[in-house]
Write a protein that holds these residues in place. Structure first.
Motif, mmCIF file in Angstrom:
data_model
loop_
_atom_site.group_PDB
_atom_site.id
_atom_site.type_symbol
_atom_site.label_atom_id
_atom_site.label_comp_id
_atom_site.label_asym_id
_atom_site.label_seq_id
_atom_site.Cartn_x
_atom_site.Cartn_y
_atom_site.Cartn_z
ATOM 1 N N GLY A 1 -17.285 -33.134 5.231
ATOM 2 C CA GLY A 1 -16.833 -34.220 6.092
ATOM 3 C C GLY A 1 -15.611 -33.776 6.871
ATOM 4 O O GLY A 1 -15.158 -32.643 6.749
ATOM 5 N N SER B 1 -17.614 -32.916 12.715
ATOM 6 C CA SER B 1 -19.063 -32.860 12.865
ATOM 7 C C SER B 1 -19.601 -31.543 12.332
ATOM 8 O O SER B 1 -19.043 -30.475 12.584
ATOM 9 C CB SER B 1 -19.440 -33.015 14.344
ATOM 10 N N GLU C 1 -23.327 -35.113 3.951
ATOM 11 C CA GLU C 1 -22.130 -35.509 4.687
ATOM 12 C C GLU C 1 -21.508 -36.761 4.090
ATOM 13 O O GLU C 1 -22.208 -37.697 3.677
ATOM 14 C CB GLU C 1 -22.463 -35.760 6.158
ATOM 15 N N TYR D 1 -18.102 -39.600 4.808
ATOM 16 C CA TYR D 1 -17.101 -40.080 5.755
ATOM 17 C C TYR D 1 -15.936 -40.606 4.931
ATOM 18 O O TYR D 1 -15.865 -41.774 4.598
ATOM 19 C CB TYR D 1 -17.722 -41.168 6.619
ATOM 20 N N LEU E 1 -25.453 -42.106 8.258
ATOM 21 C CA LEU E 1 -24.580 -42.359 7.121
ATOM 22 C C LEU E 1 -24.679 -43.827 6.721
ATOM 23 O O LEU E 1 -24.574 -44.723 7.573
ATOM 24 C CB LEU E 1 -23.129 -42.020 7.457
ATOM 25 N N ASP F 1 -11.304 -43.980 14.879
ATOM 26 C CA ASP F 1 -12.642 -43.397 14.906
ATOM 27 C C ASP F 1 -13.608 -44.311 15.643
ATOM 28 O O ASP F 1 -13.431 -45.538 15.656
ATOM 29 C CB ASP F 1 -13.170 -43.178 13.489
ATOM 30 N N VAL G 1 -17.873 -45.233 16.055
ATOM 31 C CA VAL G 1 -19.168 -45.104 15.389
ATOM 32 C C VAL G 1 -20.243 -45.786 16.221
ATOM 33 O O VAL G 1 -19.957 -46.628 17.074
ATOM 34 C CB VAL G 1 -19.141 -45.713 13.967
ATOM 35 N N LYS H 1 -23.563 -43.404 12.775
ATOM 36 C CA LYS H 1 -23.177 -42.030 13.085
ATOM 37 C C LYS H 1 -21.759 -42.069 13.637
ATOM 38 O O LYS H 1 -21.396 -42.983 14.393
ATOM 39 C CB LYS H 1 -24.118 -41.405 14.124
ATOM 40 N N ILE H 2 -20.962 -41.090 13.252
ATOM 41 C CA ILE H 2 -19.608 -40.975 13.790
ATOM 42 C C ILE H 2 -19.713 -40.325 15.164
ATOM 43 O O ILE H 2 -20.303 -39.250 15.298
ATOM 44 C CB ILE H 2 -18.721 -40.127 12.867
#
Length: 512
Positions: free
Chosen positions: A250, A253, A274, A276, A294, A348, A350, A361-362
Motif C-alpha cells: 500500500g 499505486s 493491496e 489502504y 478495494l 485522498d 477515490v 479505487k484510489i
C-alpha cells in the motif's frame, strides 16, 4: 494441520463473519459507528464546543461540525502532543503519526489513539490475513516470517512523553510481543532512522531466514529487494526465499511496479494484496485477488463522507454520506474516526466501482493533479498511461513526477514529465507518444486540450538514470518509511527542484 494453522483458520472464520455482516448491512454499520463516535466525542473539549450532546443523527452531525483540514485541527493536536487530556478524543494520546507533508510544506502529526490502533489499524491487519487465508486455504505463510519494512520513530523533544514517527513504526512498536516470533527484522532494526544502515542490518538478519510474506510500500521494498540480490548474488528473490508467497502492499499505486515485481519474484505461486492504510486510518483492502478494487471497511470506527471533486474547490462543497455516492465519480474522502479527527479531509481521492458491497479505487490526491489548462489529469490517469506505454515498449518505470509548462507570450502550454526507468524503452519518443495517446483515451478533457495541439503541445519527457529519485529524496531527508515521490503537481515546485538537483549532481538525462 498444526495447532497454529488451526487457530489461524478458526480466528479467520470469526473475522469473515464480521466482514460479511457489514457487507450485507453497510448503512447499519455506519450508523453504529456514528453512534459510538458521538458517545466518545461528547466527553471531549472539541465535542463540548460543538454541542455534540445535542446531536442525534447524521443531519445534526453535519450541522454541528464543520469540515476540517489539518490547519483547522492543528491547535488541538498541538495541545494533545503536549499531554492535553480529552481534547479531540477521550484520554491522553501518546503516539502521533508524522506525515511526510505531501499536501503541504510542513509535517503533519496525526493522533494515533489506543482505540484507533485496536479498532482500526490492527483490525485491518487481522482482516487482511483472514481474507488471504480464506482465498488460499493451503497457505503456509505462517510457517515462516513476515518481513515488514517500516519507518522510524523518535521521542519528540519538549512534548512530555508523546512520540512521533511513521505510522508503520508506530504499529511495529505497539504490536504484542508474541508477534515478534512471526515477523522480521528485530524491532530495533525495523525502527532505525538511518535508511542505509537499516538496509545493511536487515540484509544481515533476513538472508538466512524463511520469509513467507512481505509488507510495505512498493517503491521502498523494491529498493530493499534489489539490495538483497546485490549482497547475496542470487538471480532473483524466489531463489533467496523459495517459500515467499504474498506481498501486502500500500501507500502508492502498484501499477508502475507490477512488472518489476514479477521479474524480481518469478514464482508462479506469488500473490499480491493491496491495503489502504493511511496515517489517518485503515480504510479498505483488496478482498478479491482477481480484482484490484478495494472493499471499504465500514466497522473500523471510521465514519465516511465524500465530496464530489466537481464541487471540492467551491465555497460550499457538496458533502455526501455513504448512501449518496454514485459509481464512477471522483470523490475527496472525509473521515471522522477514533483518533479524534472530526469531518477531516484527508487529501485522498477515490472512485466507487461497486455499491453492493461498497468497493473503491484510489485515484490520487486532492492536491496532486494537473489542471493548469482545464485538463484535470489525476494520478490514476497518469498510472494508466505509463502502464500502457510500458506494456507496448517493454519498459519498466521506477518513479515519476509531472507538472505543467505554463503558457508564455509566444508559447503554448504543455506537461513536463521526469521519469526514472529500471528498464528504459528503446525509443523515449515512442514511449512519450504512447503515454500521450493513452492519456487522451482515459481523459476526455486532456484529449480536448491536446487536439491539434491547440492548447497543449506534446509533453516534454526527461528520462533519468536509475537511483536518481532516491538521491533526490536523500538530499531532502526523505529516504525510506512512508515517504513518497510526488506524482503530479499543478505548479512547478517539484519539477524545478528535481531538475536543479540533477544539474548540480551532474546527473545526465535524455529529453524528448
Amino acid at each position: 494441520m498444526g495447532i497454529g494453522s488451526a487457530v489461524a483458520r478458526l480466528a479467520s472464520a470469526q473475522y469473515l463473519r464480521r466482514i460479511g455482516a457489514f457487507m450485507r448491512h453497510p448503512l447499519m454499520a455506519q450508523h453504529g459507528v456514528l453512534g459510538y463516535l458521538l458517545q466518545q466525542g461528547r466527553r471531549t473539549r472539541y465535542g463540548q464546543q460543538h454541542r455534540l450532546d445535542a446531536v442525534h443523527g447524521y443531519r445534526d452531525f453535519c450541522q454541528a461540525l464543520p469540515l476540517a483540514h489539518y490547519e483547522d485541527l492543528e491547535p488541538q493536536i498541538e495541545e494533545m502532543r503536549r499531554g492535553g487530556r480529552d481534547i479531540l478524543w477521550p484520554g491522553i494520546t501518546r503516539w502521533f503519526a508524522k506525515s511526510s507533508g505531501t499536501t503541504g510544506h510542513k509535517s503533519k502529526f496525526i493522533p494515533v489513539t489506543n482505540d484507533a490502533l485496536r479498532l482500526c489499524h490492527y483490525r485491518g491487519g487481522y482482516d487482511t490475513l483472514a481474507l488471504y487465508i480464506h482465498q488460499h486455504p493451503h497457505t503456509h505463510f505462517y510457517h515462516g516470517k513476515g518481513l515488514t519494512l517500516g519507518g522510524s520513530h523518535t521521542l519528540e523533544k519538549g512534548y512530555g512523553k508523546s512520540k512521533e514517527g511513521d505510522l508503520s513504526a508506530i504499529l511495529i512498536q505497539n504490536i504484542p510481543r508474541w508477534a515478534d516470533f512471526i515477523r522480521t527484522p528485530k524491532r530495533d532494526v525495523a525502527l532505525l532512522a538511518d535508511w542505509t544502515k537499516k538496509l545493511e542490518l536487515i540484509a544481515n538478519e533476513v538472508v538466512h531466514q524463511r520469509v513467507t510474506n512481505l509488507s510495505g510500500v512498493p517503491s521502498w521494498n523494491m529498493v530493499m529487494l534489489n539490495y538483497l540480490l546485490e549482497v547475496t548474488g542470487k538471480p532473483n528473490i524466489s531463489a533467496l526465499w523459495p517459500h515467499l508467497e504474498v506481498f501486502f502492499h500500500g501507500g502508492v499505486s502498484f501499477t508502475p511496479y507490477r512488472d518489476q515485481y514479477q521479474r524480481l519474484i518469478p514464482s508462479a505461486g506469488m500473490h499480491y494484496m493491496e491495503i489502504y492504510n493511511a496515517s489517518e486510518g485503515f480504510f479498505a483492502l483488496q478482498d478479491r485477488e482477481a480484482s484490484d478494487e478495494l472493499l471499504l471497511m465500514l466497522d473500523y470506527g471510521v465514519l465516511y463522507e465524500f465530496i464530489p471533486m466537481s464541487t471540492f474547490h467551491t465555497e460550499h462543497p457538496t458533502v455526501l454520506p455513504l448512501e449518496g455516492v454514485k459509481l464512477g465519480e471522483n470523490y475527496a474522502l472525509v473521515v471522522s474516526s477514533t483518533n479524534g479527527l472530526w469531518r477531516y479531509v484527508i487529501g485522498d481521492t477515490v472512485r466507487f466501482t461497486n455499491l453492493s458491497p461498497y468497493r473503491i479505487k484510489i485515484t490520487g490526491r486532492t492536491r496532486h493533479f494537473i489542471n493548469a489548462f482545464g485538463e484535470e489529469v489525476i494520478v490514476d490517469n497518469a498510472d494508466q498511461a505509463l502502464a500502457w506505454a510500458c506494456e507496448v515498449t517493454g519498459a519498466t518505470v521506477t518513479d515519476y513526477t509531472a507538472s505543467p509548462i505554463f503558457m508564455g507570450a509566444d508559447a503554448k502550454g504543455a506537461h513536463e514529465w521526469i521519469v526514472e526507468f529500471s528498464t528504459p524503452p528503446t525509443s523515449l519518443q515512442l514511449f512519450r507518444d504512447l503515454m500521450d495517446q493513452r492519456l487522451k483515451e482515459v481523459n476526455s478533457d486532456y484529449e480536448a486540450k491536446r487536439r491539434n495541439s491547440f492548447t497543449l503541445l506534446p509533453p516534454t519527457m526527461h528520462a533519468v538514470p536509475p537511483g536518481s529519485f532516491m538521491q533526490w529524496m536523500a538530499q531532502r531527508g526523505k529516504l525510506g518509511g512512508q515517504n513518497k515521490v510526488p506524482r503530479l503537481a499543478n505548479n512547478r515546485e517539484y519539477t524545478e527542484a528535481i531538475l536543479a538537483f540533477m544539474q548540480e549532481a551532474g546527473i545526465g538525462m535524455e529529453t524528448v
